[in-house]
Enzyme design. Structure first.
Site, mmCIF file in Angstrom:
data_model
loop_
_atom_site.group_PDB
_atom_site.id
_atom_site.type_symbol
_atom_site.label_atom_id
_atom_site.label_comp_id
_atom_site.label_asym_id
_atom_site.label_seq_id
_atom_site.Cartn_x
_atom_site.Cartn_y
_atom_site.Cartn_z
ATOM 1 N N ARG B 345 0.843 -1.195 0.000
ATOM 2 C CA ARG B 345 0.000 0.000 0.000
ATOM 3 C C ARG B 345 0.876 1.241 0.000
ATOM 4 O O ARG B 345 1.656 1.446 0.939
ATOM 5 C CB ARG B 345 -0.883 0.049 1.263
ATOM 6 N N GLU B 347 0.494 4.120 0.863
ATOM 7 C CA GLU B 347 -0.253 5.078 1.651
ATOM 8 C C GLU B 347 0.717 5.837 2.555
ATOM 9 O O GLU B 347 1.476 5.222 3.304
ATOM 10 C CB GLU B 347 -1.253 4.292 2.505
ATOM 11 N N ARG B 353 -0.049 1.824 13.184
ATOM 12 C CA ARG B 353 -0.959 0.829 12.633
ATOM 13 C C ARG B 353 -0.685 0.538 11.165
ATOM 14 O O ARG B 353 -1.263 -0.371 10.599
ATOM 15 C CB ARG B 353 -2.411 1.330 12.746
ATOM 16 N N HIS B 354 0.142 1.320 10.529
ATOM 17 C CA HIS B 354 0.313 1.196 9.080
ATOM 18 C C HIS B 354 1.715 0.780 8.665
ATOM 19 O O HIS B 354 2.694 1.147 9.303
ATOM 20 C CB HIS B 354 -0.023 2.527 8.405
ATOM 21 N N GLU B 502 -10.151 -3.749 13.384
ATOM 22 C CA GLU B 502 -10.420 -4.650 12.272
ATOM 23 C C GLU B 502 -9.159 -5.408 11.877
ATOM 24 O O GLU B 502 -8.106 -4.812 11.716
ATOM 25 C CB GLU B 502 -10.937 -3.817 11.085
ATOM 26 N N SER B 505 -11.348 -8.524 6.610
ATOM 27 C CA SER B 505 -12.485 -8.028 5.856
ATOM 28 C C SER B 505 -12.858 -9.123 4.870
ATOM 29 O O SER B 505 -11.980 -9.711 4.245
ATOM 30 C CB SER B 505 -12.043 -6.775 5.099
ATOM 31 N N ARG B 556 -1.105 -7.387 11.946
ATOM 32 C CA ARG B 556 -2.050 -6.848 12.924
ATOM 33 C C ARG B 556 -2.546 -7.919 13.893
ATOM 34 O O ARG B 556 -2.725 -7.643 15.078
ATOM 35 C CB ARG B 556 -3.241 -6.218 12.204
#
Lengths: 582, 582
Positions: B345, B347, B353-354, B502, B505, B556
């Site tokens: 990602r 991002e 958290r990333h 989360e 998913s 995670r």
């Protein structure tokens, strides 16, 4: 589960929209007679046309009335919707585990129609395939009383497009004689309900039969002559059966049918089991799995053939090998590690042996006394794979061979592994190899044809397709390869081969930072350059024990074990310089 | 195995170069008396100096002579070379399996010196660490006759730099009382030989004690306030023990010591076992492993947050998820598949958290009757992981908790899994949640703080840290999510949570090409655009059964299970927008 807004439910008594109508005649051939007979012919034709139209209208009225009034089976077939009712007392079956206890029972099967044909007007046969080549013959015959099966239902089922997914109910029966066309030969399914869950188009981009043929050419790549010859001979052999073989390009453009072919499913099964055998063997020998990064900050091996990408304000590279990270794990206190993951090469090689992304099986371990501990572990895991895959995947191997013929992969007897030094291998090639391959140099690696020629010699002499060349010359190995302390011209490094082709490269690494830095300079590299500096620094941070490891190309192991014409057939989604899809 | 050319062998009877000398006196304190006594003092001092120098000279001569003539232990210690001779009758031991049968036996151990100290002039204690926190106390005492152990040898061993790797010979003995400082507390090793295999520097970039402390800050990232508070409290708690905690930056700059810390090895063990539990559970449920590509030809989900790179004459992208490839496997005739691999990602999120690269645990399966079959499988595999990890890694979990305290991860009782609909979750939050988080919307996803608040409510109400929110609103899910055919405002899609965060998913996908194309348009996307076109075409190639799946973020799961302050601690080599090294 398809929904009505976008996929309206067809009336049950109607054949699927795309399938050719099995009903009604066709106009005569186009008029092309000479002028003299034109008028007569035309008159005749139109009369005939009118007669047929009248017949059709009458038939349609009768049939429509019959459908409304007489199709007592209308709730037993059609397009499945979320409101379709299935029997609650039917047993779900799985073709692999079907047995005599199912005989006479009402069962449910979810499967692809791989073939459907009418047998007269009252009976149809369908082949129902579950996974791989597991298929059963389904029989549907109109009941005299019109329920549970009507003639309309039989006709509808017999006309379902191949590769549609259906849900079927029926009873398991013994066939009159074993069914030759299906893997499940001693049972058949007498169908009483049939719903289309997902329809296939009337015309498939590639039929299943074509997908199961050996691939005829790899046309978006330049095929070297030697492989081209192999492939052509396979392709022509296959054409004897009548179904034309498709190109790799067609296969990839029709990825769904490519993957549904029994041969590709068998290859995928073998690949996945080989991976599992690698993992379970190493785990049982105290190895711990870890994950090296794909995104790295420096092109550690000089930057050739490495993919670069913009990374926020910096530049990143895609890892060509997890080796430095495996070594970092050892430096970080792990005794034995392995990783399984993608590695990348930005090499513009368009051959059946190359891909830009492939799967590396990598391991690294502390060496206690001798660098050969690593070699023996690599041999051990590969032999474990080869010996066990033969039993675990006997059916799949046989299936692949039925499409891509190959000789048995010869293994050494336990304890008789063939380990030649590089020098011994060269001597053998010089003395007994084909004339054109005898010209080998003492401190350079061999060419691919030379390696293959040596593989053939070793097979003849030692009766094995799997062997090692040890003690590679210093000049043929990278800066991190540990020299033999008793003979600095060679390294404690080796390659492992299958059928004359390298599938694994390994050896002892230098673990002393001073020695490492000196070797980097000797190789003409700068130990202070990005990537190399961080690498050497790892060994300066704290004392790192002697260690070594190796990397195995999974795609090649699968391909060479099965003697496939291209490594691309062993990959799930082959990546080549010209192809990133699907 | 280090070699003489670059790493000369030191004379055995000499302490490692970098270590502080334990020998000889020091000059008196500097002269700072008053002027009146200066001259006298100076005279006295010089006399004293001369006397001491004479003494030292005599001692040196004697000691040098003694070293030459009398160090009867000189072959039993020093720098290891490839010519070093080890006993052939010593049993190699492994600290994990050490037992009473080894008592009194001559053994060999390869280990890191994690601590060394002299006890008087004739005895030294060293802690020898093998892997993780497995260490044993080594004792070396000078023999009265000077062999096998001399005083020089004791002094040399007592001065070895911590984190040097040594090869030691000795006998296993029972200690007088259990050794508290080592995991192996009921045995000790009486050393008779000791060779340095790889020396550590005198000054480590980070000591093992510091590496074992909780990380005090994640300074190359902007830490959101809520996490910042958590971390500060942990950091201050740790500082009670005296060893200062280091920042994440220091840890990554000292990757070798970071990884040698017991806490990081325990986290790595837990991660690797969780992965294995995921794999073995799915394999035992008929799932087949496959490998999706990382390099893809089109940014399928719109192109946001995707890494792009030049690819020969084209452009390539790094896969953000293997989802489309998992679906292609199902379309291609597989019933159940899973994959474990990197996803990317782009991002620019600098939070704990990333990460830009992480490990996805992905699965996809055919749905027979109900989309919840997939949900139950996802719950099943996660519960399998949570229940088994607690037993398999009890020691490791306890060890992590000693550094990063956490409450037990609460699980639902078998058969009492907590599954709320998204609407029910929102109702709970609106009615019982903290005032500031009650403002939730019916058709939008919740914010991270809202999710956490809901997690706290669910923990209180249902006594579980693991639960599902099902039937997400249509507006909160991507175009491929299947709508509930009985209520089109919601989808057959769900998220699974751990401690209010989360981690997975999933849901049913649209398998009908017409419905899929319509949904893509509804979402304002173009079904003919690159990536989307190829995706929809897959479902046009042949009938594809209903299916669904989910993706779990391994990093995670590990981090939230252990309640680590950052997901970066759960990764082997965390990748953030600012960091690509090591």
């Amino acid at each position: 589960m398809a929904e009505s807004s976008t996929n309206p439910v067809p009336p049950p008594a109607q054949a699927p929209a795309e399938s050719p109508s099995a009903e009604g005649g066709e106009d005569s051939a186009s008029i092309s007679k000479k002028a003299a007979k034109k008028a007569e012919a035309k008159a005749k034709k139109e009369a005939e046309k009118a007669r047929r139209a009248a017949e059709r209208a009458a038939a349609a009225t009768a049939s429509s009335a019959a459908a409304q009034a007489e199709d007592l089976a209308k709730d037993n077939y059609g397009q499945e919707t979320h409101e379709t009712k299935f029997s609650t007392d039917a047993v779900e079956i799985n073709l692999k585990t079907l047995n005599d206890e199912h005989l006479g029972k009402k069962v449910e099967l979810r499967a692809w129609i791989q073939n459907a044909r009418m047998q007269g007007a009252k009976m149809a046969f369908v082949e129902l395939r579950e996974e791989g080549n597991w298929a059963i013959q389904g029989v549907i015959a109109a009941s005299p009383e019109g329920t549970p099966v009507s003639r309309q239902m039989v006709k509808w089922v017999g006309a379902i497009n191949p590769e549609s997914f259906v849900v079927v109910e029926g009873t398991v029966q013994k066939p009159l004689e074993p069914v030759k066309s299906c893997r499940v030969s001693n049972y058949e399914l007498h169908i009483t309900k049939c719903f289309i869950h997902a329809a296939a188009p009337a015309m498939l981009g590639m039929t299943l039969a074509a997908a199961n043929r050996p691939i005829a050419n790899f046309s978006d790549e330049e095929v070297p002559v030697e492989q081209g010859v192999e492939k052509l001979s396979i392709a022509s052999a296959s054409e004897a059966t009548g179904t034309p073989a498709a190109s790799m390009l067609t296969h990839l453009d029709n990825i769904v049918m490519h993957k549904r072919s029994a041969v590709q499913q068998a290859i995928a099964d073998i690949r996945s089991e080989m991976k599992e055998l690698f993992r379970s063997y190493l785990r049982s020998h105290g190895f711990k799995e870890f994950e090296p990064p794909c995104l790295i900050g420096a092109a550690s091996e000089g930057g050739a053939n490495v993919f670069r990408l913009p990374y926020f304000e910096k530049e990143a590279y895609l890892a060509q090998s997890p080796q430095f990270y495996k070594q970092m794990e050892i430096a970080g206190g792990r005794k034995r590690v392995f990783s399984i993951g993608p590695v990348f090469r930005a090499e513009n090689s368009n051959t059946p042996r190359h891909m830009t992304e492939f799967t590396g099986l990598d391991m690294e371990m502390e060496i206690k006394r001798d660098y050969r501990e690593v070699l023996h572990m690599l041999e051990g895991v590969l032999l474990h794979i080869f010996r066990n895959i033969k039993e675990r995947c006997a059916d799949e191997i046989a299936l692949v061979r039925s499409v891509y013929p190959s000789e048995d992969f010869l293994l050494p007897e336990p304890g008789k592994e063939v380990r030649l030094t590089f020098a011994e291998g060269q001597k053998l090639l010089r003395e007994e190899g084909p004339e054109e391959y005898r010209n080998v140099s003492d401190d350079e690696d061999m060419s691919t044809p030379q390696e293959k020629a040596l593989g053939a010699l070793i097979r003849k002499k030692y009766n094995t397709d799997f062997y090692t060349l040890d003690k590679f010359p210093e000049g043929a190995r990278p800066f991190y390869a540990k020299e033999d302390p008793t003979n600095r011209k060679v390294t404690n490094a080796y390659d492992l081969f299958m059928r004359g082709q390298e599938i694994c490269s390994g050896g002892q690494r230098i673990n002393d930072p001073v020695e490492l830095e000196a070797r980097i300079r000797t190789k003409g590299l700068d130990p202070g350059s990005p990537g190399l500096k961080e690498y050497v620094d790892v060994f300066r941070q704290a004392g790192v024990p002697a260690h070594g490891g190796g990397g195995i190309g999974l795609d090649r192991v699968v391909a060479w074990y099965l003697n496939l014409p291209s490594v691309h057939l062993a990959a799930y989604y082959p990546r080549t310089p010209k192809r990133l899809l699907p």
